[in-house]
Scaffold this motif. Structure first.
Motif, PDB file in Angstrom:
ATOM      1  N   ILE A 245       4.700   5.235   6.813  1.00  0.00           N
ATOM      2  CA  ILE A 245       6.148   5.343   7.030  1.00  0.00           C
ATOM      3  C   ILE A 245       6.934   4.897   5.797  1.00  0.00           C
ATOM      4  CG2 ILE A 245       8.083   4.478   8.402  1.00  0.00           C
ATOM      5  CD1 ILE A 245       6.242   4.283  10.774  1.00  0.00           C
ATOM      6  N   GLY A 246       6.463   3.836   5.133  1.00  0.00           N
ATOM      7  CA  GLY A 246       7.192   3.281   3.995  1.00  0.00           C
ATOM      8  C   GLY A 246       7.556   4.297   2.923  1.00  0.00           C
ATOM      9  N   PRO A 247       6.581   5.025   2.374  1.00  0.00           N
ATOM     10  CA  PRO A 247       6.906   5.998   1.327  1.00  0.00           C
ATOM     11  C   PRO A 247       7.844   7.110   1.794  1.00  0.00           C
ATOM     12  CG  PRO A 247       4.569   5.500   1.305  1.00  0.00           C
ATOM     13  CD  PRO A 247       5.131   4.878   2.553  1.00  0.00           C
ATOM     14  N   ILE A 248       7.693   7.529   3.069  1.00  0.00           N
ATOM     15  CA  ILE A 248       8.566   8.597   3.582  1.00  0.00           C
ATOM     16  C   ILE A 248      10.007   8.113   3.652  1.00  0.00           C
ATOM     17  CG2 ILE A 248       9.067  10.049   5.577  1.00  0.00           C
ATOM     18  CD1 ILE A 248       6.064  10.031   6.203  1.00  0.00           C
ATOM     19  N   ALA A 249      10.203   6.918   4.234  1.00  0.00           N
ATOM     20  CA  ALA A 249      11.563   6.363   4.338  1.00  0.00           C
ATOM     21  C   ALA A 249      12.146   6.092   2.960  1.00  0.00           C
ATOM     22  CB  ALA A 249      11.534   5.080   5.169  1.00  0.00           C
ATOM     23  N   ALA A 250      11.320   5.559   2.061  1.00  0.00           N
ATOM     24  CA  ALA A 250      11.797   5.266   0.708  1.00  0.00           C
ATOM     25  C   ALA A 250      12.172   6.544  -0.031  1.00  0.00           C
ATOM     26  CB  ALA A 250      10.728   4.506  -0.061  1.00  0.00           C
TER      27      ALA A 250
ATOM     28  N   MET B 165       2.205   2.257  -4.294  1.00  0.00           N
ATOM     29  CA  MET B 165       1.439   3.403  -4.766  1.00  0.00           C
ATOM     30  C   MET B 165       2.292   4.664  -4.905  1.00  0.00           C
ATOM     31  SD  MET B 165      -1.414   1.966  -5.208  1.00  0.00           S
ATOM     32  CE  MET B 165      -2.379   3.400  -5.633  1.00  0.00           C
ATOM     33  N   ALA B 166       3.305   4.833  -4.044  1.00  0.00           N
ATOM     34  CA  ALA B 166       4.067   6.074  -4.038  1.00  0.00           C
ATOM     35  C   ALA B 166       5.354   6.006  -4.846  1.00  0.00           C
ATOM     36  CB  ALA B 166       4.392   6.462  -2.595  1.00  0.00           C
ATOM     37  N   LEU B 167       6.060   4.854  -4.796  1.00  0.00           N
ATOM     38  CA  LEU B 167       7.391   4.793  -5.397  1.00  0.00           C
ATOM     39  C   LEU B 167       7.402   4.163  -6.785  1.00  0.00           C
ATOM     40  CD1 LEU B 167      10.143   5.712  -4.327  1.00  0.00           C
ATOM     41  CD2 LEU B 167      10.631   3.323  -3.769  1.00  0.00           C
ATOM     42  N   VAL B 168       6.565   3.146  -6.992  1.00  0.00           N
ATOM     43  CA  VAL B 168       6.576   2.438  -8.281  1.00  0.00           C
ATOM     44  C   VAL B 168       6.295   3.374  -9.462  1.00  0.00           C
ATOM     45  CG1 VAL B 168       5.347   0.703  -9.660  1.00  0.00           C
ATOM     46  CG2 VAL B 168       6.126   0.147  -7.358  1.00  0.00           C
ATOM     47  N   PRO B 169       5.288   4.260  -9.401  1.00  0.00           N
ATOM     48  CA  PRO B 169       5.069   5.166 -10.540  1.00  0.00           C
ATOM     49  C   PRO B 169       6.263   6.083 -10.802  1.00  0.00           C
ATOM     50  CG  PRO B 169       3.125   5.105  -9.137  1.00  0.00           C
ATOM     51  CD  PRO B 169       4.214   4.402  -8.389  1.00  0.00           C
ATOM     52  N   LEU B 170       6.924   6.556  -9.736  1.00  0.00           N
ATOM     53  CA  LEU B 170       8.085   7.417  -9.909  1.00  0.00           C
ATOM     54  C   LEU B 170       9.257   6.656 -10.498  1.00  0.00           C
ATOM     55  CD1 LEU B 170       7.949   9.419  -6.539  1.00  0.00           C
ATOM     56  CD2 LEU B 170       7.154  10.152  -8.796  1.00  0.00           C
TER      57      LEU B 170
ATOM     58  N   PHE C 130       0.806  -1.220   0.000  1.00  0.00           N
ATOM     59  CA  PHE C 130       0.000   0.000   0.000  1.00  0.00           C
ATOM     60  C   PHE C 130       0.841   1.273   0.000  1.00  0.00           C
ATOM     61  CE2 PHE C 130      -2.554  -3.254   2.233  1.00  0.00           C
ATOM     62  CZ  PHE C 130      -3.559  -3.381   1.295  1.00  0.00           C
ATOM     63  N   GLY C 131       2.076   1.177   0.477  1.00  0.00           N
ATOM     64  CA  GLY C 131       2.926   2.351   0.536  1.00  0.00           C
ATOM     65  C   GLY C 131       3.845   2.479  -0.665  1.00  0.00           C
ATOM     66  N   ILE C 132       4.842   1.586  -0.752  1.00  0.00           N
ATOM     67  CA  ILE C 132       5.836   1.651  -1.822  1.00  0.00           C
ATOM     68  C   ILE C 132       5.184   1.494  -3.194  1.00  0.00           C
ATOM     69  CG2 ILE C 132       7.917   0.597  -2.766  1.00  0.00           C
ATOM     70  CD1 ILE C 132       8.338   2.053  -0.137  1.00  0.00           C
TER      71      ILE C 132
ATOM     72  N   ALA D 121      15.942   1.880  -1.794  1.00  0.00           N
ATOM     73  CA  ALA D 121      14.579   2.112  -1.289  1.00  0.00           C
ATOM     74  C   ALA D 121      13.743   0.844  -1.394  1.00  0.00           C
ATOM     75  CB  ALA D 121      13.931   3.248  -2.062  1.00  0.00           C
ATOM     76  N   PHE D 122      13.853   0.154  -2.527  1.00  0.00           N
ATOM     77  CA  PHE D 122      13.128  -1.109  -2.673  1.00  0.00           C
ATOM     78  C   PHE D 122      13.741  -2.192  -1.779  1.00  0.00           C
ATOM     79  CE2 PHE D 122      11.756   0.844  -6.733  1.00  0.00           C
ATOM     80  CZ  PHE D 122      10.394   0.618  -6.620  1.00  0.00           C
ATOM     81  N   ALA D 123      15.068  -2.150  -1.600  1.00  0.00           N
ATOM     82  CA  ALA D 123      15.730  -3.127  -0.745  1.00  0.00           C
ATOM     83  C   ALA D 123      15.274  -2.985   0.704  1.00  0.00           C
ATOM     84  CB  ALA D 123      17.247  -2.969  -0.840  1.00  0.00           C
ATOM     85  N   MET D 124      14.970  -1.761   1.128  1.00  0.00           N
ATOM     86  CA  MET D 124      14.491  -1.561   2.494  1.00  0.00           C
ATOM     87  C   MET D 124      13.139  -2.247   2.697  1.00  0.00           C
ATOM     88  SD  MET D 124      13.757   1.932   4.666  1.00  0.00           S
ATOM     89  CE  MET D 124      15.349   2.038   5.464  1.00  0.00           C
ATOM     90  N   ALA D 125      12.274  -2.181   1.696  1.00  0.00           N
ATOM     91  CA  ALA D 125      10.992  -2.884   1.786  1.00  0.00           C
ATOM     92  C   ALA D 125      11.216  -4.382   1.946  1.00  0.00           C
ATOM     93  CB  ALA D 125      10.150  -2.598   0.539  1.00  0.00           C
ATOM     94  N   ALA D 126      12.208  -4.917   1.216  1.00  0.00           N
ATOM     95  CA  ALA D 126      12.540  -6.331   1.349  1.00  0.00           C
ATOM     96  C   ALA D 126      13.074  -6.641   2.742  1.00  0.00           C
ATOM     97  CB  ALA D 126      13.569  -6.724   0.286  1.00  0.00           C
ATOM     98  N   ALA D 127      13.868  -5.723   3.305  1.00  0.00           N
ATOM     99  CA  ALA D 127      14.427  -5.933   4.644  1.00  0.00           C
ATOM    100  C   ALA D 127      13.328  -5.963   5.702  1.00  0.00           C
ATOM    101  CB  ALA D 127      15.433  -4.828   4.957  1.00  0.00           C
ATOM    102  N   VAL D 128      12.321  -5.121   5.550  1.00  0.00           N
ATOM    103  CA  VAL D 128      11.196  -5.109   6.496  1.00  0.00           C
ATOM    104  C   VAL D 128      10.465  -6.458   6.444  1.00  0.00           C
ATOM    105  CG1 VAL D 128       8.969  -4.044   7.035  1.00  0.00           C
ATOM    106  CG2 VAL D 128      10.922  -2.606   6.426  1.00  0.00           C
ATOM    107  N   SER D 129      10.265  -6.993   5.246  1.00  0.00           N
ATOM    108  CA  SER D 129       9.623  -8.306   5.099  1.00  0.00           C
ATOM    109  C   SER D 129      10.479  -9.407   5.716  1.00  0.00           C
ATOM    110  CB  SER D 129       9.373  -8.613   3.620  1.00  0.00           C
ATOM    111  OG  SER D 129       8.423  -7.730   3.073  1.00  0.00           O
ATOM    112  N   LEU D 130      11.785  -9.337   5.501  1.00  0.00           N
ATOM    113  CA  LEU D 130      12.691 -10.345   6.056  1.00  0.00           C
ATOM    114  C   LEU D 130      12.670 -10.323   7.581  1.00  0.00           C
ATOM    115  CD1 LEU D 130      14.907 -12.475   5.770  1.00  0.00           C
ATOM    116  CD2 LEU D 130      16.575 -10.615   5.608  1.00  0.00           C
ATOM    117  N   LEU D 131      12.656  -9.132   8.166  1.00  0.00           N
ATOM    118  CA  LEU D 131      12.607  -9.021   9.625  1.00  0.00           C
ATOM    119  C   LEU D 131      11.335  -9.653  10.177  1.00  0.00           C
ATOM    120  CD1 LEU D 131      13.750  -7.958  12.278  1.00  0.00           C
ATOM    121  CD2 LEU D 131      12.642  -5.761  11.804  1.00  0.00           C
TER     122      LEU D 131
END
Length: 419
Positions: free
Chosen positions: A367-372, A246-251, A242-244, A384-394
């Motif tokens: 928080i996701g889009p802001i951090a990314a 919608m906010a990061l993929v189009p950019l 819902f974060g990355i 930025a995309f790697a951070m999303a993966a790190a959150v999933s791994l944690l």
């Protein structure tokens, strides 16, 4: 069993038995809500800019809805416990409907921002209440299937809604808001007439009073390892889906691939398709294999796809990886809903437990889009995309020691034991 044990209800589907009619009512209502939301979504930023504000200010109107959902989620949990799921659901739907109608008649940017933000209050009310209704009505052995069916109806509505909204916008930017308001009134009528009110029990004076269910305290739920792990996986899903997304993929599609907005739109569509494919079987597998295996699979698939997405160099692989990311989200979605249902049980109310579960996703989406965005500005899109993966791994690591909640619900019942 200990105070942290789960409280199941022995009611389960037998082979060939259909789901309760009330579940179908909620699924139909979810489809109408999602279509209405999809009708408004593509029009809202344009309507905001019609008041001659910047792109950033227009984006704030979109974020205001999610922000008020997050802030008022605890109140929604209290209302569910005091008013009941059905009343809270209807009241929340009517608040969103009134907010949408008010947006159509906004005469300034600040009025639009206020009216849209108020809609978030109603949204969190009916979302928490809907989860509570599904938990109470769904047979324990079909919780994954019910969650998958409910999520699928929302997904279909979200896919169909923007196309309808684009057509309606040709008749004026205000019309989609009025159509959405009308659809929500229909939903309120549907739920009020087709879902039975809470059963009454006789009081000592001879008068009937509404039945009160035992309330599951949030502290007790937090004592269950599976629930604590669930909050992290829902946070990770909110961050990514819902974060990355919608906010990061189009950019990323524009800046890194040099593609136009149509490519970003297609990537969102293929993500939804991947999710839809997973929902056709993930709910059933959550009921048969267990909740934990599906959540672990979803976290792994989605996390890996997000890590690779920032490294794609052409549109073809961009679409393929987007679809895989959607598949991962669809794998864990029904299992997560079923897990919170296992924790609460059919015969208990857990408004605060449900609200906290919802807040974890909303928090990740904020928080996701802001951090990314900070990582993109400082480094590039790949970290930025790697951070999303790190959150999933944690979250995956936190899930590993947790006991599958279904084992505490279905296994004892199938063995003929007492819960």
């Amino acid at each position: 069993m200990s105070s942290n044990s789960l409280a199941p209800n022995p009611r389960a589907l037998t082979p060939g038995e259909k789901l309760p009619r009330e579940i179908k009512v909620l699924v139909a209502a979810a489809f109408l809500i999602a279509i209405g939301f999809g009708i408004v979504a593509p029009v809202l930023p344009q309507f905001a800019q019609s008041f001659h504000v910047s792109v950033g200010a227009a984006a704030v109107v979109v974020s205001a809805f999610a922000f008020t959902r997050l802030i008022f989620a605890p109140l929604s949990g209290v209302l569910v416990e005091r008013l009941g799921e059905r009343r809270t659901y209807i009241l929340g739907i009517l608040i969103v409907g009134a907010s949408s109608a008010a947006c159509a008649f906004a005469h300034s940017y600040w009025q639009l921002l206020l009216f849209r933000g108020l809609g978030g209050i109603g949204s969190t009310m009916f979302t928490v209440a809907a989860m509570g209704l599904l938990i109470r009505l769904a047979p324990p052995k079909a919780r994954g299937r019910v969650s998958s069916l409910y999520a699928g109806s929302f997904l279909l509505g979200n896919i169909a809604g923007p196309a309808v909204g684009g057509l309606l916008a040709g008749f004026g930017l205000q019309l989609p808001f009025l159509v959405y308001a009308g659809a929500l009134v229909l939903v309120a009528i549907l739920v009020a007439t087709q879902l039975p009110a809470a059963k009454a029990v006789p009081a000592q004076s001879g008068a009937s009073v509404p039945a009160r269910k035992e309330v599951l305290p949030l502290r007790t739920a937090l004592g269950i390892p599976a629930y604590r792990a669930l909050l992290t996986s829902n946070f990770a899903n909110g961050w990514s889906a819902f974060g990355i997304r919608m906010a990061l993929v189009p950019l990323f599609a524009s800046a890194a691939l040099g593609a136009g907005p149509e490519v970003a739109g297609i990537s969102l569509a293929v993500f939804a398709i991947g999710t839809a494919v997973a929902l056709t079987f993930s709910g059933k597998l959550a009921d048969t294999w267990g909740r934990k295996p599906m959540i672990l699979s979803g976290l792994a698939v989605n996390g890996a796809a997000m890590a690779v997405l920032g490294l794609t160099g052409n549109e073809f692989w961009f679409f393929v990886v987007s679809a895989i990311a959607g598949l991962g989200s669809g794998l864990m979605g029904p299992a997560q809903q079923a897990t919170v249902a296992d924790v609460i049980g059919n015969n208990r109310s857990g408004g605060k437990v449900l609200a906290t579960f919802q807040m974890s996703s909303d928090l990740g989406a904020i928080i996701g889009p802001i951090a990314a965005g900070l990582l993109v500005d400082t480094f590039s899109y790949a970290p930025a995309f790697a951070m999303a993966a790190a959150v999933s791994l944690l979250s995956l690591l936190l899930w590993l020691p947790a006991r599958d909640p279904q084992k505490d619900v279905v296994a004892p019942l199938s063995a003929g034991g007492k819960p």
